[in-house]
Design a protein around this motif. Structure first.
Motif, PDB file in Angstrom:
ATOM      1  N   GLU A  17       0.826  -1.205   0.000  1.00 46.82           N
ATOM      2  CA  GLU A  17       0.000   0.000   0.000  1.00 46.82           C
ATOM      3  C   GLU A  17       0.865   1.262   0.000  1.00 46.82           C
ATOM      4  OE1 GLU A  17      -3.675  -2.067   2.515  1.00 46.82           O
ATOM      5  OE2 GLU A  17      -2.472  -0.479   3.397  1.00 46.82           O
ATOM      6  N   LEU A  18       1.977   1.220   0.746  1.00 43.93           N
ATOM      7  CA  LEU A  18       2.885   2.372   0.769  1.00 43.93           C
ATOM      8  C   LEU A  18       3.491   2.614  -0.614  1.00 43.93           C
ATOM      9  CD1 LEU A  18       4.133   4.460   2.687  1.00 43.93           C
ATOM     10  CD2 LEU A  18       6.039   2.887   3.043  1.00 43.93           C
ATOM     11  N   LEU A  19       3.831   1.553  -1.334  1.00 41.63           N
ATOM     12  CA  LEU A  19       4.343   1.687  -2.692  1.00 41.63           C
ATOM     13  C   LEU A  19       3.293   2.308  -3.596  1.00 41.63           C
ATOM     14  CD1 LEU A  19       6.400   1.198  -4.938  1.00 41.63           C
ATOM     15  CD2 LEU A  19       5.518  -1.160  -5.125  1.00 41.63           C
TER      16      LEU A  19
ATOM     17  N   ALA B 259       1.670   6.909  -6.742  1.00 39.41           N
ATOM     18  CA  ALA B 259       0.710   7.926  -7.143  1.00 39.41           C
ATOM     19  C   ALA B 259       1.272   9.326  -6.904  1.00 39.41           C
ATOM     20  CB  ALA B 259      -0.598   7.737  -6.391  1.00 39.41           C
ATOM     21  N   SER B 260       2.013   9.487  -5.787  1.00 39.36           N
ATOM     22  CA  SER B 260       2.632  10.788  -5.500  1.00 39.36           C
ATOM     23  C   SER B 260       3.676  11.130  -6.544  1.00 39.36           C
ATOM     24  CB  SER B 260       3.268  10.763  -4.107  1.00 39.36           C
ATOM     25  OG  SER B 260       2.294  10.531  -3.131  1.00 39.36           O
TER      26      SER B 260
ATOM     27  N   ARG C  57       5.801 -22.207  -2.418  1.00 35.51           N
ATOM     28  CA  ARG C  57       5.746 -20.911  -3.092  1.00 35.51           C
ATOM     29  C   ARG C  57       7.149 -20.435  -3.463  1.00 35.51           C
ATOM     30  NH1 ARG C  57       2.132 -16.214  -0.980  1.00 35.51           N
ATOM     31  NH2 ARG C  57       2.574 -15.620  -3.149  1.00 35.51           N
ATOM     32  N   SER C  58       7.222 -19.623  -4.501  1.00 32.69           N
ATOM     33  CA  SER C  58       8.500 -19.092  -4.967  1.00 32.69           C
ATOM     34  C   SER C  58       8.313 -17.642  -5.389  1.00 32.69           C
ATOM     35  CB  SER C  58       9.026 -19.925  -6.146  1.00 32.69           C
ATOM     36  OG  SER C  58      10.155 -19.309  -6.730  1.00 32.69           O
ATOM     37  N   MET C  59       9.400 -16.854  -5.276  1.00 31.09           N
ATOM     38  CA  MET C  59       9.349 -15.460  -5.703  1.00 31.09           C
ATOM     39  C   MET C  59       9.155 -15.329  -7.214  1.00 31.09           C
ATOM     40  SD  MET C  59       9.543 -13.284  -3.226  1.00 31.09           S
ATOM     41  CE  MET C  59      10.003 -11.824  -4.160  1.00 31.09           C
ATOM     42  N   ASN C  60       9.415 -16.395  -7.962  1.00 28.39           N
ATOM     43  CA  ASN C  60       9.310 -16.323  -9.418  1.00 28.39           C
ATOM     44  C   ASN C  60       7.878 -16.108  -9.895  1.00 28.39           C
ATOM     45  OD1 ASN C  60      12.072 -16.773  -9.658  1.00 28.39           O
ATOM     46  ND2 ASN C  60      11.830 -18.989  -9.714  1.00 28.39           N
ATOM     47  N   ASN C  61       6.894 -16.554  -9.089  1.00 28.42           N
ATOM     48  CA  ASN C  61       5.506 -16.402  -9.526  1.00 28.42           C
ATOM     49  C   ASN C  61       4.726 -15.459  -8.620  1.00 28.42           C
ATOM     50  OD1 ASN C  61       5.384 -17.978  -7.268  1.00 28.42           O
ATOM     51  ND2 ASN C  61       4.626 -19.820  -8.283  1.00 28.42           N
ATOM     52  N   VAL C  62       5.431 -14.516  -7.983  1.00 28.87           N
ATOM     53  CA  VAL C  62       4.788 -13.529  -7.110  1.00 28.87           C
ATOM     54  C   VAL C  62       4.608 -12.225  -7.878  1.00 28.87           C
ATOM     55  CG1 VAL C  62       5.071 -12.125  -5.032  1.00 28.87           C
ATOM     56  CG2 VAL C  62       5.641 -14.541  -4.974  1.00 28.87           C
ATOM     57  N   SER C  63       3.450 -11.625  -7.738  1.00 28.97           N
ATOM     58  CA  SER C  63       3.202 -10.307  -8.318  1.00 28.97           C
ATOM     59  C   SER C  63       2.438  -9.468  -7.307  1.00 28.97           C
ATOM     60  CB  SER C  63       2.406 -10.434  -9.627  1.00 28.97           C
ATOM     61  OG  SER C  63       1.139 -11.037  -9.378  1.00 28.97           O
ATOM     62  N   PHE C  64       2.549  -8.158  -7.432  1.00 31.77           N
ATOM     63  CA  PHE C  64       1.868  -7.253  -6.508  1.00 31.77           C
ATOM     64  C   PHE C  64       1.590  -5.946  -7.245  1.00 31.77           C
ATOM     65  CE2 PHE C  64       6.432  -7.192  -5.826  1.00 31.77           C
ATOM     66  CZ  PHE C  64       6.752  -5.850  -5.991  1.00 31.77           C
ATOM     67  N   PRO C  65       0.678  -5.130  -6.733  1.00 30.65           N
ATOM     68  CA  PRO C  65       0.327  -3.875  -7.417  1.00 30.65           C
ATOM     69  C   PRO C  65       1.534  -2.964  -7.590  1.00 30.65           C
ATOM     70  CG  PRO C  65      -1.310  -4.408  -5.737  1.00 30.65           C
ATOM     71  CD  PRO C  65      -0.186  -5.381  -5.567  1.00 30.65           C
ATOM     72  N   ASN C  66       1.603  -2.305  -8.731  1.00 32.36           N
ATOM     73  CA  ASN C  66       2.666  -1.343  -9.072  1.00 32.36           C
ATOM     74  C   ASN C  66       4.045  -1.985  -9.156  1.00 32.36           C
ATOM     75  OD1 ASN C  66       1.029   1.171  -9.106  1.00 32.36           O
ATOM     76  ND2 ASN C  66       0.732   0.672  -6.941  1.00 32.36           N
ATOM     77  N   GLN C  67       4.079  -3.296  -9.324  1.00 35.11           N
ATOM     78  CA  GLN C  67       5.365  -3.984  -9.409  1.00 35.11           C
ATOM     79  C   GLN C  67       6.186  -3.491 -10.596  1.00 35.11           C
ATOM     80  OE1 GLN C  67       4.956  -8.207  -9.931  1.00 35.11           O
ATOM     81  NE2 GLN C  67       7.110  -8.641  -9.605  1.00 35.11           N
ATOM     82  N   ASN C  68       5.518  -3.210 -11.703  1.00 31.39           N
ATOM     83  CA  ASN C  68       6.222  -2.768 -12.904  1.00 31.39           C
ATOM     84  C   ASN C  68       5.887  -1.316 -13.257  1.00 31.39           C
ATOM     85  OD1 ASN C  68       7.449  -5.350 -13.392  1.00 31.39           O
ATOM     86  ND2 ASN C  68       5.468  -6.085 -14.124  1.00 31.39           N
ATOM     87  N   HIS C  69       5.539  -0.524 -12.240  1.00 29.83           N
ATOM     88  CA  HIS C  69       5.265   0.890 -12.481  1.00 29.83           C
ATOM     89  C   HIS C  69       6.515   1.562 -13.036  1.00 29.83           C
ATOM     90  CE1 HIS C  69       4.332   5.128 -11.547  1.00 29.83           C
ATOM     91  NE2 HIS C  69       3.075   4.747 -11.648  1.00 29.83           N
TER      92      HIS C  69
ATOM     93  N   PRO D 233      13.909   6.948 -12.039  1.00 31.31           N
ATOM     94  CA  PRO D 233      13.118   8.005 -12.689  1.00 31.31           C
ATOM     95  C   PRO D 233      12.850   9.198 -11.777  1.00 31.31           C
ATOM     96  CG  PRO D 233      12.210   5.846 -13.194  1.00 31.31           C
ATOM     97  CD  PRO D 233      13.251   5.635 -12.151  1.00 31.31           C
ATOM     98  N   SER D 234      12.951   9.002 -10.466  1.00 32.77           N
ATOM     99  CA  SER D 234      12.797  10.120  -9.532  1.00 32.77           C
ATOM    100  C   SER D 234      14.030  11.002  -9.478  1.00 32.77           C
ATOM    101  CB  SER D 234      12.492   9.575  -8.129  1.00 32.77           C
ATOM    102  OG  SER D 234      11.314   8.818  -8.129  1.00 32.77           O
ATOM    103  N   LYS D 235      15.027  10.718 -10.323  1.00 31.54           N
ATOM    104  CA  LYS D 235      16.252  11.515 -10.465  1.00 31.54           C
ATOM    105  C   LYS D 235      17.174  11.390  -9.267  1.00 31.54           C
ATOM    106  CE  LYS D 235      13.876  14.809 -13.493  1.00 31.54           C
ATOM    107  NZ  LYS D 235      13.520  16.226 -13.738  1.00 31.54           N
ATOM    108  N   PHE D 236      17.096  10.258  -8.573  1.00 32.89           N
ATOM    109  CA  PHE D 236      18.042   9.941  -7.513  1.00 32.89           C
ATOM    110  C   PHE D 236      19.090   8.981  -8.049  1.00 32.89           C
ATOM    111  CE2 PHE D 236      14.601  11.313  -4.687  1.00 32.89           C
ATOM    112  CZ  PHE D 236      15.316  12.041  -3.742  1.00 32.89           C
TER     113      PHE D 236
END
Length: 419
Positions: free
Chosen positions: A68-70, A75-76, A190-202, A232-235
């Motif tokens: 949720e924080l991501l 969005a910010s 379970r494996s990290m290879n098949n894990v997805s979450f919102p904004n993962q590829n933002h 992309p945030s220029k850091f």
């Protein structure tokens, strides 16, 4: 007949009384122990598997919060034009989500193993329950064998039917009744290879460039390899490694490039002047501007990094990275003249004043007005004037002075006199 009935009835009563005593001494203790084992097994299930389920729920809640924080800061990023704090950079938050997902999966797999262990132990325990109950019934059957033939036949049939029960009969029935609840031991973890979450590829989480560079330390002036990324945030973030799972990936240094100045590219080297903004708002107030020197692996890599950083940096300059001069930069035929020319002394002048006198007696006489003096960290020395021959060489600054940089016969230790 009535006496016989009375006698037999009394004998039957005595037989039942004796049988009751035998049952209390043999069969009943077996069943009481089994009852205690079942209660202990129930407590073990509550403390073991229940605790693992709580840890899984806690890890899932933590992952959900960071997801949720991501989403919030992604969005910010759109609304603020990419101007975010270093700790709120969606790229950093995304790596944090990977880290917490990894911990969640570890907890889930640990809980899975615990549940499988509980299932296997309960399979064995059910067999133990059945076998213990069989032993109790056999003891009961032997005790009741002294009763009438009818009772022996009845209890014998009960024992025969009890002995026919397979050790895994109850467990197999339990598996069939609860097939939708229990974990399939043949299913993959379970494996990290098949894990997805919102904004993962933002787009704000995809680096403009990433890879390893060497950066010169602020205190110990030597290059050390680290993992760098421009977001992309220029850091421009610096991490020890690109591993998201071993530890929480927090930047060692963060440069907000629009506030930085990038120097000119020199082969594989370039410099960035700016402040580290990875220590939060309070730490950033006390952060000092510093020149960061970078060293790429190849000129092509250096050009890629320099071009990406220059495109987002606030300013750029033509200042080249500083390189330390060595004696190899001077030619063999004019080494003495080049060394003497540190402060602009013409080579012809240095050659005209070449040293000729190496008298040991003059060296032992002590320092005079024409002697060339220099200092080390612990002691001060001078070179007698009859050795260096010309006062013009006294213009060489002591901070660049080294015996190997002097024309002959200067490197001779016999000509160095401690002051």
């Amino acid at each position: 007949m009535f006496d016989n009935i009375r006698s037999n009835t009394q004998g039957l009563a005595n037989s039942h009384t004796e049988t009751a005593k035998v049952l209390k001494g043999t069969v009943l203790p077996i069943l009481e122990r089994l009852h205690a084992e079942i209660k202990n097994k129930n407590k073990e299930l509550d403390k073991g598997a229940g605790k693992g389920a709580k840890l899984v729920d806690k890890a899932r809640n933590t992952t959900q919060k960071h997801v949720e924080l991501l989403g919030q800061h992604s969005a910010s990023y759109e609304s603020s034009g990419g101007r975010l704090a270093a700790s709120d950079d969606p790229y950093v938050l995304q790596r944090g989500v990977y880290h917490r997902l990894h911990k969640q999966i570890i907890e889930e797999n640990n809980n899975r193993q615990d549940m499988l262990s509980v299932q296997n132990s309960f399979s064995q325990f059910e067999a133990h329950v059945v076998q213990t109950f069989q032993d109790a019934i056999n003891q009961f059957n032997q005790t009741m064998a002294n009763q009438a033939e009818q009772q022996r036949t009845l209890y014998g049939d009960v024992a025969a039917n009890t002995a026919a029960i397979a050790p895994n009969f109850e467990w197999n029935g339990f598996l069939q009744r609860n097939n939708g609840v229990l974990i399939d031991p043949n299913g993959p973890p379970r494996s990290m290879n098949n894990v997805s979450f919102p904004n993962q590829n933002h787009k704000s989480t995809q680096p403009l460039i990433a890879g390893s560079l060497e950066r010169k330390g602020k205190v110990i002036k030597r290059y050390e390899t680290a993992f760098f990324v421009v977001t992309p945030s220029k850091f421009m973030h610096e991490f020890k490694t690109d591993d998201d799972f071993a530890k929480d990936p927090q930047p060692e240094n963060s440069l907000y490039l629009p506030d930085c100045t990038i120097g000119a590219l020199d082969g594989v080297k370039f410099q960035i002047k700016g402040k580290d903004s990875s220590k939060g708002s309070l730490g950033n107030k006390f952060s000092m501007t510093h020149e960061y020197s970078f060293h790429a692996h190849t000129p092509a890599d250096a050009a890629k990094w320099w071009e990406v950083i220059r495109s987002v940096a606030g300013q750029s300059s033509d200042e080249m990275p500083v390189s330390r001069r060595t004696s190899n930069e001077f030619g063999d035929d004019s080494a003495a003249a080049a060394r003497a020319n540190v402060q602009g002394v013409p080579p012809a002048t240095a050659a005209a004043h070449a040293p000729t006198d190496t008298s040991a007696e003059r060296a032992a006489a002590g320092p005079t007005q024409g002697d060339l003096r220099f200092a080390s960290a612990q002691q001060r020395f001078y070179i007698p004037s009859h050795v260096h021959a010309t006062p013009v060489l006294c213009q060489i600054p002591y901070k660049y002075f080294h015996l190997s940089d002097l024309p002959p016969p200067f490197p001779s230790l016999n000509n160095i006199v401690q002051d």
